[in-house]
Design an enzyme around this catalytic site. Structure first.
Site, PDB file in Angstrom:
ATOM      1  N   ARG A  23       0.949  -1.152   0.038  1.00  0.00           N
ATOM      2  CA  ARG A  23      -0.006  -0.154   0.271  1.00  0.00           C
ATOM      3  C   ARG A  23       0.956   1.331   0.043  1.00  0.00           C
ATOM      4  O   ARG A  23       0.228   2.316  -0.216  1.00  0.00           O
ATOM      5  CB  ARG A  23      -0.892  -0.009   1.345  1.00  0.00           C
ATOM      6  N   GLU A  28       6.645   7.031  11.974  1.00  0.00           N
ATOM      7  CA  GLU A  28       6.329   7.964  13.068  1.00  0.00           C
ATOM      8  C   GLU A  28       7.412   9.057  12.824  1.00  0.00           C
ATOM      9  O   GLU A  28       8.590   8.758  12.812  1.00  0.00           O
ATOM     10  CB  GLU A  28       6.373   7.620  14.380  1.00  0.00           C
ATOM     11  N   GLN A  46       5.349  25.949  16.265  1.00  0.00           N
ATOM     12  CA  GLN A  46       4.934  26.354  14.966  1.00  0.00           C
ATOM     13  C   GLN A  46       5.792  25.291  13.875  1.00  0.00           C
ATOM     14  O   GLN A  46       6.501  24.927  13.950  1.00  0.00           O
ATOM     15  CB  GLN A  46       5.361  27.805  14.563  1.00  0.00           C
ATOM     16  N   HIS A  61      20.574  31.552   7.618  1.00  0.00           N
ATOM     17  CA  HIS A  61      19.523  31.934   8.221  1.00  0.00           C
ATOM     18  C   HIS A  61      19.486  31.753   9.993  1.00  0.00           C
ATOM     19  O   HIS A  61      19.848  30.658  10.180  1.00  0.00           O
ATOM     20  CB  HIS A  61      17.996  32.167   7.881  1.00  0.00           C
ATOM     21  N   LYS A  71      15.310  24.220  15.605  1.00  0.00           N
ATOM     22  CA  LYS A  71      14.383  23.720  14.276  1.00  0.00           C
ATOM     23  C   LYS A  71      14.592  22.242  14.146  1.00  0.00           C
ATOM     24  O   LYS A  71      15.821  21.575  14.517  1.00  0.00           O
ATOM     25  CB  LYS A  71      15.055  24.239  13.072  1.00  0.00           C
ATOM     26  N   HIS A 118      21.236  28.293   9.589  1.00  0.00           N
ATOM     27  CA  HIS A 118      20.853  26.972   8.919  1.00  0.00           C
ATOM     28  C   HIS A 118      20.772  27.632   7.663  1.00  0.00           C
ATOM     29  O   HIS A 118      20.194  28.556   7.210  1.00  0.00           O
ATOM     30  CB  HIS A 118      19.252  26.960   9.427  1.00  0.00           C
ATOM     31  N   TYR A 131       9.503  22.391   8.454  1.00  0.00           N
ATOM     32  CA  TYR A 131      10.518  22.283   9.766  1.00  0.00           C
ATOM     33  C   TYR A 131       9.478  22.773  10.999  1.00  0.00           C
ATOM     34  O   TYR A 131       8.623  23.668  10.725  1.00  0.00           O
ATOM     35  CB  TYR A 131      11.535  23.313   9.541  1.00  0.00           C
ATOM     36  N   LYS A 168      18.258  39.455  -0.116  1.00  0.00           N
ATOM     37  CA  LYS A 168      18.465  39.557   1.243  1.00  0.00           C
ATOM     38  C   LYS A 168      19.852  38.495   1.680  1.00  0.00           C
ATOM     39  O   LYS A 168      20.771  39.020   2.309  1.00  0.00           O
ATOM     40  CB  LYS A 168      17.682  39.295   2.193  1.00  0.00           C
ATOM     41  N   ASP A 169      19.743  37.364   1.090  1.00  0.00           N
ATOM     42  CA  ASP A 169      20.811  36.435   1.171  1.00  0.00           C
ATOM     43  C   ASP A 169      21.983  36.799   0.583  1.00  0.00           C
ATOM     44  O   ASP A 169      23.189  36.611   1.095  1.00  0.00           O
ATOM     45  CB  ASP A 169      20.543  34.949   0.679  1.00  0.00           C
TER      46      ASP A 169
END
Length: 182
Positions: A23, A28, A46, A61, A71, A118, A131, A168-169
């Site tokens: 299937r 987990e 979040q 970042h 994270k 990161h 994340y 920005k980066d």
């Protein structure tokens, strides 16, 4: 789940036990008690998700001060090269990084504690990256480090001309000029 300690204490690779049959598969992805025991107690508040195409490099970042974030990252579709850079000045591993391939096939996750920058590079035609974070996004605390800072020694596996960054980066400072954690 298998919890693999990396060469930088606190950065942990997590490999789930995947059950395959006709299937499809089941695994987990998250168990609070097991995570607290094998990694560290964290209260994630979040979940975020992004979609990017080949060559997109998001990062490096982090959020400063009281807004810093731990994270837990993974890839749902595609493949990325994920990087965590220790930016805790008092750490014996300051400026060192961990690099891990995360993909829909290996289903690995990477835990990145507070005090790290990161970023990730998309290696597949596209990737969906998700994340968990333990603190809210605070634009006033947003910071970054140049993805190709020679002092970091990150060996990105594609030509720099093929890397797609945000404006920005592209303006992010080198580690030696960045505001870091003490």
């Amino acid at each position: 789940m298998n919890y693999i300690q990396t060469e930088i204490p606190g950065v942990v690779i997590i490999e789930p036990r995947v059950f395959n049959d006709a299937r499809g598969y089941f695994f987990e992805a998250w168990k609070q008690q097991e995570f607290d025991t094998n990694v560290q107690p964290v209260r994630f508040i979040q979940d975020n998700e992004s979609r990017s195409s080949y060559g997109v490099l998001r990062g490096l970042h982090y959020q400063k001060g009281e807004w810093s974030q731990a994270k837990l990252v993974r890839v749902i579709k595609g493949k990325v090269l994920d990087v965590a850079v220790d930016i805790r000045r008092s750490s014996p591993t300051f400026g060192r990084h961990v690099m891990v391939e995360l993909s829909e096939d290996n289903k690995r996750q990477l835990f990145i504690p507070r005090g790290f920058a990161h970023g990730f590079l998309v290696l597949s035609p596209d990737a969906i990256f998700t994340y968990k974070v333990d603190n809210v996004y605070a634009p006033q605390a947003e910071a970054g480090i140049c993805w190709n800072d020679p002092d970091l020694g990150i060996q990105w596996p594609i030509d720099a001309a093929d890397v797609l960054n945000s404006e920005k980066d592209l303006k992010a400072p080198r580690l030696k000029d960045a505001e870091v954690f003490e």
